[in-house]
Design a protein around this motif. Structure first.
Motif, short mmCIF file in Angstrom:
data_model
loop_
_atom_site.label_atom_id
_atom_site.label_comp_id
_atom_site.label_asym_id
_atom_site.label_seq_id
_atom_site.Cartn_x
_atom_site.Cartn_y
_atom_site.Cartn_z
N ILE A 104 0.84 -1.21 0.00
CA ILE A 104 0.00 0.00 0.00
C ILE A 104 0.87 1.25 0.00
CG2 ILE A 104 -1.71 1.33 1.32
CD1 ILE A 104 -2.99 -1.42 2.06
N TYR A 105 1.97 1.24 0.77
CA TYR A 105 2.91 2.37 0.72
C TYR A 105 3.34 2.63 -0.72
CZ TYR A 105 4.00 1.99 5.81
OH TYR A 105 3.97 1.97 7.18
N THR A 106 3.75 1.57 -1.40
CA THR A 106 4.23 1.71 -2.78
C THR A 106 3.13 2.24 -3.69
OG1 THR A 106 5.84 -0.06 -2.45
CG2 THR A 106 5.26 0.46 -4.72
N GLU A 107 1.93 1.71 -3.54
CA GLU A 107 0.80 2.17 -4.37
C GLU A 107 0.55 3.67 -4.18
OE1 GLU A 107 -1.28 0.06 -6.67
OE2 GLU A 107 0.78 -0.67 -6.46
N ILE A 108 0.75 4.15 -2.97
CA ILE A 108 0.58 5.58 -2.68
C ILE A 108 1.74 6.38 -3.29
CG2 ILE A 108 0.54 7.32 -0.85
CD1 ILE A 108 -0.97 5.18 0.89
N ILE A 109 2.95 5.92 -3.08
CA ILE A 109 4.13 6.65 -3.56
C ILE A 109 4.15 6.77 -5.07
CG2 ILE A 109 6.66 6.54 -3.74
CD1 ILE A 109 6.60 5.41 -0.84
N LEU A 132 2.33 12.20 3.85
CA LEU A 132 2.70 11.51 2.61
C LEU A 132 4.17 11.74 2.25
CD1 LEU A 132 -0.55 12.10 0.54
CD2 LEU A 132 0.18 10.02 1.74
N MET A 133 4.68 12.93 2.51
CA MET A 133 6.11 13.19 2.26
C MET A 133 6.98 12.37 3.21
SD MET A 133 6.63 15.29 -0.25
CE MET A 133 8.21 16.05 0.06
N LYS A 134 6.57 12.30 4.48
CA LYS A 134 7.32 11.50 5.45
C LYS A 134 7.27 10.02 5.09
CE LYS A 134 6.97 14.61 9.38
NZ LYS A 134 6.40 14.85 10.72
N LEU A 135 6.14 9.57 4.57
CA LEU A 135 6.01 8.17 4.14
C LEU A 135 7.01 7.89 3.02
CD1 LEU A 135 4.64 5.40 3.94
CD2 LEU A 135 3.00 6.46 2.38
N ARG A 136 7.06 8.76 2.04
CA ARG A 136 7.97 8.59 0.91
C ARG A 136 9.43 8.53 1.40
NH1 ARG A 136 10.76 11.49 -3.21
NH2 ARG A 136 10.45 10.51 -5.24
N GLN A 172 14.86 1.41 1.84
CA GLN A 172 15.53 0.78 0.69
C GLN A 172 17.02 1.09 0.71
OE1 GLN A 172 14.10 -1.42 -1.40
NE2 GLN A 172 12.36 -1.20 -0.03
N LEU A 173 17.37 2.33 1.00
CA LEU A 173 18.78 2.71 1.05
C LEU A 173 19.51 1.99 2.18
CD1 LEU A 173 18.55 6.52 0.28
CD2 LEU A 173 19.44 4.71 -1.21
N VAL A 206 20.52 -1.41 0.90
CA VAL A 206 21.66 -1.31 -0.02
C VAL A 206 22.94 -1.02 0.78
CG1 VAL A 206 22.67 0.03 -1.91
CG2 VAL A 206 20.26 -0.61 -1.99
N TYR A 207 22.86 -0.05 1.68
CA TYR A 207 24.03 0.31 2.49
C TYR A 207 24.55 -0.90 3.28
CZ TYR A 207 27.04 2.60 5.86
OH TYR A 207 28.11 2.95 6.63
N ASP A 208 23.62 -1.59 3.94
CA ASP A 208 24.03 -2.73 4.76
C ASP A 208 24.72 -3.80 3.91
OD1 ASP A 208 22.99 -1.44 6.96
OD2 ASP A 208 21.16 -2.67 7.05
N ARG A 209 24.20 -4.08 2.73
CA ARG A 209 24.81 -5.11 1.86
C ARG A 209 26.19 -4.67 1.38
NH1 ARG A 209 21.88 -6.35 4.41
NH2 ARG A 209 19.90 -7.38 4.26
N LEU A 210 26.30 -3.41 1.00
CA LEU A 210 27.60 -2.91 0.52
C LEU A 210 28.61 -2.82 1.67
CD1 LEU A 210 26.46 -0.19 -2.04
CD2 LEU A 210 27.28 -2.51 -2.50
#
Length: 125
Positions: free
Chosen positions: A17-22, A79-83, A90-91, A94-98
């Protein structure tokens, strides 16, 4: 929607649902399908949908209007805070894997810039 067995389904529904909104598939003020319809569409238990929606309502992302249903908030700040929250999550992955690969922050930035440039090139061929 395919679910990951290692992550609670209600949490994955929230992320969906977050993604659908974003990505504006659900706009501010839009009504969500009824709980039973969502359960059918996503092939999950009604209680699972209700838990996800309850948390989204508690977060202010959705607003429940008695007798009318659940609606995406029109509060732009929320909505801005959600985004920002979704992007940061997500970052963080990525950061943790790198970081596990022992890349320095500078190397991470360079790798990301190179990757973006490559993707741009690949998409314009």
């Amino acid at each position: 929607m395919e679910f990951n067995d290692k992550i609670p389904i209600y949490y994955q529904i929230k992320q969906y649902i977050y993604t659908e909104i974003i990505i504006s598939h659900l706009s501010p003020g839009d009504k969500l399908p009824a709980v039973r319809q969502l359960a059918l569409d996503l092939t999950v238990n009604v209680n699972t949908i209700q838990r996800a929606l309850s948390e989204l309502i508690d977060e202010g992302v959705l607003e429940s209007k008695r007798g009318k249903g659940n609606f995406v908030t029109e509060d732009e700040t929320i909505l801005m805070k959600l985004r920002e929250k979704v992007i940061e999550t997500q970052l963080q992955h990525v950061y943790d894997r790198l970081a596990e690969l022992q890349l320095s922050p500078e190397e991470m930035i360079t790798a990301l810039q190179n990757y973006i440039a490559k993707r741009k090139d690949d998409n314009h061929d």
